[in-house]
Design a protein around this motif. Structure first.
Motif, short mmCIF file in Angstrom:
data_model
loop_
_atom_site.label_atom_id
_atom_site.label_comp_id
_atom_site.label_asym_id
_atom_site.label_seq_id
_atom_site.Cartn_x
_atom_site.Cartn_y
_atom_site.Cartn_z
N ASP A 467 0.73 -0.97 0.03
CA ASP A 467 -0.04 -0.16 0.12
C ASP A 467 0.79 1.41 -0.60
O ASP A 467 1.23 1.81 0.88
CB ASP A 467 -0.97 0.15 1.59
CG ASP A 467 -2.49 1.07 1.19
OD1 ASP A 467 -1.97 1.59 0.29
OD2 ASP A 467 -2.49 0.63 1.94
N SER A 469 -0.24 3.75 -0.13
CA SER A 469 -0.46 5.42 0.69
C SER A 469 -0.01 5.61 2.09
O SER A 469 -0.94 6.71 2.94
CB SER A 469 -2.38 5.19 -0.02
OG SER A 469 -2.62 4.28 0.95
N ARG A 470 -0.31 4.41 2.79
CA ARG A 470 0.53 4.58 3.86
C ARG A 470 1.50 5.47 4.72
O ARG A 470 2.27 5.68 5.72
CB ARG A 470 1.17 3.37 4.37
CG ARG A 470 -0.20 2.13 4.44
CD ARG A 470 0.11 0.94 4.88
NE ARG A 470 -1.17 -0.13 4.51
CZ ARG A 470 -1.26 -1.68 4.50
NH1 ARG A 470 0.21 -2.35 5.03
NH2 ARG A 470 -2.66 -2.32 4.76
N TRP A 474 -2.92 8.49 8.74
CA TRP A 474 -4.90 9.20 8.76
C TRP A 474 -5.18 8.93 10.27
O TRP A 474 -4.70 8.84 11.21
CB TRP A 474 -5.84 8.33 7.83
CG TRP A 474 -5.22 8.06 6.56
CD1 TRP A 474 -4.46 6.94 5.60
CD2 TRP A 474 -6.07 9.21 4.74
NE1 TRP A 474 -4.33 7.06 4.08
CE2 TRP A 474 -5.55 8.37 3.83
CE3 TRP A 474 -7.06 9.96 5.46
CZ2 TRP A 474 -6.09 9.11 3.37
CZ3 TRP A 474 -7.47 9.87 4.50
CH2 TRP A 474 -6.29 9.54 3.09
#
Length: 658
Positions: A467, A469-470, A474
């Motif tokens: 992933d 996007s990590r 968030w």
């Protein structure tokens, strides 16, 4: 009975093994021998049975086909490696085909049709003849096996228990199980491997059905429907049932203990198959081992085993078990040993992909050492073929004679281990995420084994990232980049185990498309492998790090003591208005566009970078990696090599002289 009890078996170079769920059959020209189960799901003694069987086959010699229910065609690598190791340890040599147990039946049909397996387990295989076979079911009794002996036996036992305690109608099966259905159920549940014993109850269900028992009839009816449903699903998936009318009929092969042991079951199944599908004929497979041997004979060409293209590397694999070549010790360097240069100058051959191995090696004649890619997209060195094709191995070893290969690498096939698994990586290998990961494992393992065979000390593998996007955490989320590191360690562990066994160093290259993408993540990944016996180190490419904003000199000082090899290329950043013009531009993240250049044509401080490498005591190879879209590769590599030879000491320096 030992294979060798049949003296006639020694006379033939061909043998076949059908390793089903309940027992194992071996056939040669002298007859048939049966052994215990080699399926770990059915027996605690599976490995011991395999060793004994392979030891017998080692004395027989010749070529063979092992058709085994333990092989999952969607993820074959682990079982193929296990069988290869067991076979080599037993002294078995020569070509051996390994496949799932249903595949030879399809070959015997001529490569087009549907196979229905109804033994201890069940499964379906279909092929149009124009594309790889399609498999349906066959994922063990927890996920499938509908219509199988296990399915019939379990349903019969449960019906008997319900009939005995009043929850269901009385049935002849209630009196068939001794001492009672409930006691038998509890006894079987206490076994570590009850599958074969439950499947052994199927004949009583079939017998009760033939005798007119209504409960047994319902069980058998459902099983027959499940088998027809599986056959139809396989036929549709393989393209044998087009939406338009007038589908060309096809044959169906049916085999396994249930139809073989109950002719009435086989007859009813044939009636239902003909009613549901455009079937030319239903062919019973009475002795699977003989069918396996017939499939092997159909693949023999002038003493060699040649698999049909539609099944090779999809459903069947040819293992070459000839003596592996001795590891080649690295040949003496072409560099004058009196010069004692602390850093060797290497060349990455990836930019010669498509030109052939001979041309690539010729371009590297002046390099001290080369990085040879095994990517299928480069066409320079096929590590998978190296393992199974003796002629290719001999020719390739001869081509490499005299070359100093310091590293085998794979950046594209192995990327599919962790992904991404979407259309981004389809040009490398199409298929599901599981198919792509299996492709990656196969090529990573083959690259490690080839390195050990050739005496190459290092293998550079780029295993992808789950992933991307990590890197941006968030709000209120516990997910972070460390999860990618954990996934990498879990996926890489079998490869690291193999590398440790083979004494090959695994190199990790920090790159924006990898779990190790900057200095911090590179350290985290190496720390995660610190307790593993494999030697895992970095191949440091400072241009990759500079492309995402890191200082290249600082990166060398930070990571230098964990670096075993390095890449050399220059970097140009776009600073003008609008989008960049010209060839080679790309983006490594949300920053400005970049492109890689020949050394001296970009902005990286290579005098300071080489000095930093010397300061941290780096003694590996510095590989020129040509990725300049503006300059021909021959010119670019020559220019980069000339600059590095001017910057790097060519002999041991004398130190301070004043």
């Amino acid at each position: 009975m030992s294979l060798l009890d049949d003296s006639g078996l020694r006379a033939s170079p061909l043998w076949a093994v059908d390793a089903g769920g309940s027992d194992t059959a071996v056939v040669g020209p002298g007859g048939l021998a049966r052994r215990g189960s080699v399926n770990p799901a059915s027996s605690d003694d599976a490995d011991a049975e395999w060793r004994a069987l392979l030891a017998d086959l080692a004395e027989v010699g010749g070529a063979g086909w092992i058709a085994t229910a333990t092989l999952d065609p969607a993820a074959p690598d682990g079982e193929l490696a296990r069988l290869r190791d067991l076979a080599l340890d037993a002294g078995l040599r020569g070509p051996v085909v390994v496949s799932n147990d249903a595949l030879p039946w399809l070959v015997a049909l001529g490569g087009r049709g549907v196979v229905v397996v109804c033994g201890t387990g069940s499964g379906f295989l279909a092929c149009s003849g124009d594309a790889p076979p399609v498999r349906v079911g066959g994922c063990e009794y927890l996920g499938s096996d509908e219509g199988s002996a296990f399915d019939l036996g379990l349903a019969g036992l449960r019906a008997a228990v319900r009939g005995a305690d009043g929850r269901g109608p009385r049935t002849a099966l209630t009196d068939a199980y001794r001492p009672s259905p409930a006691a038998l159920a509890r006894e079987l549940a206490d076994r570590s491997h009850p599958k074969a014993a439950v499947a052994a109850l199927a004949p009583q269900v079939c017998r009760a059905w033939v005798d007119g028992d209504e409960v047994a009839a319902g069980i058998v009816d459902r099983a027959l429907d499940d088998l027809v449903t599986g056959a139809r699903a396989a036929a549709e998936a393989a393209g044998l049932l087009p939406a338009i009318a007038g589908a060309r009929p096809f044959p169906v092969a049916v085999g396994g203990g249930v139809p073989h042991g109950c002719p009435e079951f086989l007859a009813e199944l044939e009636v239902r198959l003909r009613a549901a599908l455009p079937v030319t004929e239903v062919l019973p497979v009475d002795e699977p081992a003989r069918t396996v041997r017939a499939a092997l004979q159909s693949c023999e060409r002038a003493g060699e085993i040649v698999l049909p293209r539609a099944i090779e590397d999809h459903s069947a694999w040819l293992l070459d078990l000839a003596e592996a070549p001795r590891r080649r010790e690295p040949e003496p360097s072409t560099v004058d040993p009196k010069r004692s240069a602390p850093i060797g100058l290497g060349l990455c051959l990836a930019s010669w992909g498509g030109s052939g191995l001979t041309a690539a090696l010729a371009a590297a004649a002046d390099a001290d050492v080369v990085d040879l890619p095994t990517d299928t997209t480069s066409g320079l060195f096929d590590a998978v073929r190296w393992q199974r094709d003796p002629r290719y191995r001999e020719e390739t070893a001869e081509a490499l004679r005299g070359a100093r290969v310091g590293c085998l690498s794979n950046s594209r096939d192995t990327q599919l281990l962790l992904g991404p698994h979407g259309p981004h990586t389809d040009p490398v290998h199409r298929g599901s995420a599981e198919d792509k990961a299996a492709h990656a494992r196969r090529h990573a393992e083959a690259t490690l084994r080839a390195a050990a065979d050739l005496g190459v000390p290092q293998v550079r593998l780029m295993l992808g990232v789950p992933d991307l996007s990590r890197w941006l955490s968030w709000w209120h989320s516990d997910v972070s980049w460390s999860d990618n590191v954990d996934r990498w360690r879990a996926a890489a562990t079998p490869l690291l185990d193999l590398a440790a066994d083979l004494s090959v160093t695994v190199l990790v290259e920090p790159h924006p498309k990898q779990v190790a993408y900057d200095p911090a993540s590179a350290e985290a990944l190496l720390d995660a492998t610190g307790d593993h016996p494999a030697d895992v180190r970095l191949c440091l490419d400072v241009a990759n790090l500079a492309a995402v904003g890191h200082d290249p000199v600082a990166a060398v000082h930070r990571l230098g003591d964990r670096t075993a090899a390095a890449h050399a290329k220059d970097l140009q950043r776009w600073t003008g208005p609008g989008d960049p013009r010209g060839a080679g531009w790309s983006r490594y993240g949300p920053g400005p566009a970049i492109r890689f250049r020949t050394l001296g044509a970009g902005e990286l401080p290579w005098p300071a970078i080489t000095a930093a490498l010397l300061d941290v005591g780096f003694t590996g190879a510095l590989y020129v990696e040509h990725e300049d879209a503006l300059v021909p590769r021959e010119q670019g590599t020559a220019t980069s090599a000339r600059l590095l030879r001017e910057l790097l000491p060519q002999s041991r320096p004398q130190g301070r002289t004043w």
